[in-house]
Design a protein around this motif. Structure first.
Motif, PDB file in Angstrom:
ATOM      1  N   VAL A 183      -2.847  16.433  -5.880  1.00 58.28           N
ATOM      2  CA  VAL A 183      -1.688  15.926  -5.148  1.00 58.28           C
ATOM      3  C   VAL A 183      -2.187  15.402  -3.812  1.00 58.28           C
ATOM      4  O   VAL A 183      -2.895  16.092  -3.083  1.00 58.28           O
ATOM      5  CB  VAL A 183      -0.646  17.037  -4.922  1.00 58.28           C
ATOM      6  CG1 VAL A 183       0.517  16.525  -4.079  1.00 58.28           C
ATOM      7  CG2 VAL A 183      -0.148  17.568  -6.260  1.00 58.28           C
ATOM      8  N   ALA A 184      -1.871  14.141  -3.508  1.00 53.85           N
ATOM      9  CA  ALA A 184      -2.346  13.530  -2.263  1.00 53.85           C
ATOM     10  C   ALA A 184      -1.325  12.531  -1.762  1.00 53.85           C
ATOM     11  O   ALA A 184      -0.491  12.027  -2.530  1.00 53.85           O
ATOM     12  CB  ALA A 184      -3.694  12.835  -2.483  1.00 53.85           C
ATOM     13  N   ALA A 185      -1.388  12.247  -0.495  1.00 52.53           N
ATOM     14  CA  ALA A 185      -0.476  11.258   0.092  1.00 52.53           C
ATOM     15  C   ALA A 185      -0.745   9.889  -0.495  1.00 52.53           C
ATOM     16  O   ALA A 185      -1.880   9.549  -0.845  1.00 52.53           O
ATOM     17  CB  ALA A 185      -0.664  11.226   1.613  1.00 52.53           C
ATOM     18  N   ALA A 186       0.321   9.095  -0.616  1.00 51.71           N
ATOM     19  CA  ALA A 186       0.183   7.743  -1.154  1.00 51.71           C
ATOM     20  C   ALA A 186      -0.677   6.890  -0.223  1.00 51.71           C
ATOM     21  O   ALA A 186      -0.619   7.024   1.005  1.00 51.71           O
ATOM     22  CB  ALA A 186       1.553   7.100  -1.335  1.00 51.71           C
ATOM     23  N   GLU A 187      -1.496   6.026  -0.810  1.00 49.27           N
ATOM     24  CA  GLU A 187      -2.292   5.104  -0.013  1.00 49.27           C
ATOM     25  C   GLU A 187      -1.419   3.942   0.468  1.00 49.27           C
ATOM     26  O   GLU A 187      -0.410   3.602  -0.154  1.00 49.27           O
ATOM     27  CB  GLU A 187      -3.472   4.581  -0.843  1.00 49.27           C
ATOM     28  CG  GLU A 187      -4.458   5.678  -1.224  1.00 49.27           C
ATOM     29  CD  GLU A 187      -5.672   5.133  -1.942  1.00 49.27           C
ATOM     30  OE1 GLU A 187      -5.763   3.892  -2.100  1.00 49.27           O
ATOM     31  OE2 GLU A 187      -6.538   5.935  -2.329  1.00 49.27           O
ATOM     32  N   GLU A 188      -1.812   3.359   1.549  1.00 49.76           N
ATOM     33  CA  GLU A 188      -1.034   2.259   2.124  1.00 49.76           C
ATOM     34  C   GLU A 188      -1.019   1.080   1.164  1.00 49.76           C
ATOM     35  O   GLU A 188      -2.052   0.665   0.650  1.00 49.76           O
ATOM     36  CB  GLU A 188      -1.647   1.832   3.463  1.00 49.76           C
ATOM     37  CG  GLU A 188      -0.830   0.795   4.199  1.00 49.76           C
ATOM     38  CD  GLU A 188      -1.421   0.478   5.565  1.00 49.76           C
ATOM     39  OE1 GLU A 188      -1.012  -0.533   6.164  1.00 49.76           O
ATOM     40  OE2 GLU A 188      -2.297   1.245   6.019  1.00 49.76           O
ATOM     41  N   ARG A 189       0.192   0.536   0.923  1.00 50.52           N
ATOM     42  CA  ARG A 189       0.298  -0.586  -0.011  1.00 50.52           C
ATOM     43  C   ARG A 189       0.065  -1.907   0.724  1.00 50.52           C
ATOM     44  O   ARG A 189       0.257  -2.003   1.943  1.00 50.52           O
ATOM     45  CB  ARG A 189       1.667  -0.590  -0.690  1.00 50.52           C
ATOM     46  CG  ARG A 189       2.828  -0.948   0.204  1.00 50.52           C
ATOM     47  CD  ARG A 189       4.101  -1.159  -0.602  1.00 50.52           C
ATOM     48  NE  ARG A 189       4.502   0.034  -1.310  1.00 50.52           N
ATOM     49  CZ  ARG A 189       5.302   0.971  -0.811  1.00 50.52           C
ATOM     50  NH1 ARG A 189       5.744   0.872   0.424  1.00 50.52           N
ATOM     51  NH2 ARG A 189       5.640   2.014  -1.529  1.00 50.52           N
ATOM     52  N   PRO A 190      -0.344  -2.943  -0.029  1.00 51.11           N
ATOM     53  CA  PRO A 190      -0.569  -4.256   0.596  1.00 51.11           C
ATOM     54  C   PRO A 190       0.707  -4.808   1.224  1.00 51.11           C
ATOM     55  O   PRO A 190       1.822  -4.502   0.784  1.00 51.11           O
ATOM     56  CB  PRO A 190      -1.033  -5.124  -0.579  1.00 51.11           C
ATOM     57  CG  PRO A 190      -1.535  -4.162  -1.602  1.00 51.11           C
ATOM     58  CD  PRO A 190      -0.695  -2.932  -1.449  1.00 51.11           C
ATOM     59  N   ALA A 191       0.557  -5.637   2.232  1.00 49.57           N
ATOM     60  CA  ALA A 191       1.712  -6.253   2.900  1.00 49.57           C
ATOM     61  C   ALA A 191       2.511  -7.085   1.912  1.00 49.57           C
ATOM     62  O   ALA A 191       1.945  -7.800   1.070  1.00 49.57           O
ATOM     63  CB  ALA A 191       1.235  -7.126   4.058  1.00 49.57           C
TER      64      ALA A 191
END
Length: 371
Positions: A183-191
């Motif tokens: 379980v991990a935080a979501a990665e930043e999505r592309p703009a």
């Protein structure tokens, strides 16, 4: 309790690794008699050409003298477990297990006959090889003292199709390796991307890749990106669909390493299970569903008797849609919630290797006691 894990089982499959590890974590002494024959072949049905098949068959047959010798030299044990794929292994082992008075627990996991003939339609029902597969599994069901499947619906198929006595079948879920799918935080999505929907797996009928492509077409003017990872039997047909009518927001990666899947899951807002309308799709819960649940990500998959054995209905972060229904899938992706801390926590506790091993220990113990 001491067990022998015996045969040509495929160590590349999470199913085998989870059961072996789970037994050990529950205090079971596991003695391995194993020879690897599959190597890195992920989709066994894609072994083409007579030469390749003869080489594989020869490699397989040459392992048995060593495996038999290993088994006869093994110390006293309570049961012998035959792992996936063990249809032939069970028949080879049967006389030697009987000689030692030890019960056989066969983790069938799936039916070769059902997979090759009924689900993937690679052989016609009356083809001699189809008959051979059927007879092989019919005999294996009688040689084993206990036949283990991944769901009750799947076990019922073995009872109905091969006449396997219901009292000699049992169910152990597939589970997932939590260190590979943390379980991990979501990665930043592309703009400019509002949502990412991820599918990964083999391109086989029960996965329903075509339904995913049609759902992506339903959302082609929306800021939803679809990532598809995998290849296999239906890859050519899917490639033709995309070539004839391209979808810029669909990204297809033919393959990534097993340990890289967690990275793609973290990037996604919602992960996809299976959507095929085959009978087998209604009976099984694939690896990816357990891995997504272990990762704590929102899940969309087809409604089926099998999935309701695990998650029931109305669970937060899980959407069940009708099979082969692209419109329903597209709507479920649009409506999928944000990932919440602790999502699927109760399910994760039931599908860890130690929990799967605890259940397998019960099966083995009951089999040994009744023998």
């Amino acid at each position: 309790m001491r067990v022998v894990l015996w045969g040509t089982y495929d160590n590349g499959k999470p199913r085998v690794r989870i059961i072996r590890r789970g037994l050990t974590e529950n205090g079971i002494e596991v003695i391995e008699c194993h020879r690897e024959v599959w190597g890195d072949i992920e989709d066994k049905s894609q072994v083409h050409g007579w030469l390749s098949r003869l080489v594989m068959a020869g490699r397989w047959l040459l392992t048995y003298p060593w495996l038999i010798s290993c088994y006869l030299r093994a110390p006293r044990h309570d049961a012998v477990v035959v792992g996936y794929m063990g249809q032939m292994d069970v028949l080879v082992l049967w006389p030697f297990a009987r000689l030692r008075g030890v019960p056989i627990v066969w983790d069938a996991f799936l039916s070769l006959y059902n997979t090759v003939v009924e689900d993937r339609c690679l052989l016609r029902k009356w083809h001699p090889v189809a008959w051979l597969l059927y007879v092989l599994e019919w005999l294996a069901c009688r040689a084993a003292d206990r036949v283990v499947l991944d769901t009750r619906a799947h076990a019922d198929y073995f009872v109905a199709t091969f006449g396997c006595p219901a009292e000699r079948t049992d169910v152990v879920w597939v589970g997932a390796e939590q260190e590979a799918f943390p379980v991990a935080a979501a990665e930043e999505r592309p703009a400019g991307v509002e949502k990412i929907a991820l599918f990964y797996g083999q391109f086989i009928p029960l996965h329903g890749i075509e339904t995913i492509i049609h759902a992506a077409r339903e959302t082609k003017n929306e800021a939803i990106h679809w990532i598809i990872i995998g290849s296999g039997q239906e890859a050519g047909r899917i490639r033709k669909m995309l070539d004839e009518s391209p979808l810029p927001r669909v990204k297809w990666l033919p393959w990534v390493r097993y340990l890289e899947l967690a990275h793609w899951i973290r990037r996604a807002d919602v992960c996809l299970g299976i959507f095929g309308d085959t009978d087998k799709a209604a009976r099984v819960i694939p690896n990816k569903v357990f891995q997504i649940l272990m990762s704590g990500k929102p899940l969309i998959t087809r409604d089926s008797p099998a999935i309701r054995e695990l998650v029931g209905s109305g669970m937060t972060g899980i959407a069940l849609v009708p099979p082969a229904d692209a419109v329903a899938l597209a709507q479920a992706v649009r409506a999928s919630p944000e990932c919440e801390p602790g999502l699927h926590a109760a399910v994760r506790a039931r599908i860890s290797p130690v929990s799967i091993g605890r259940r397998m220990t019960e099966v083995i113990g009951n089999t040994a006691a009744s023998g």
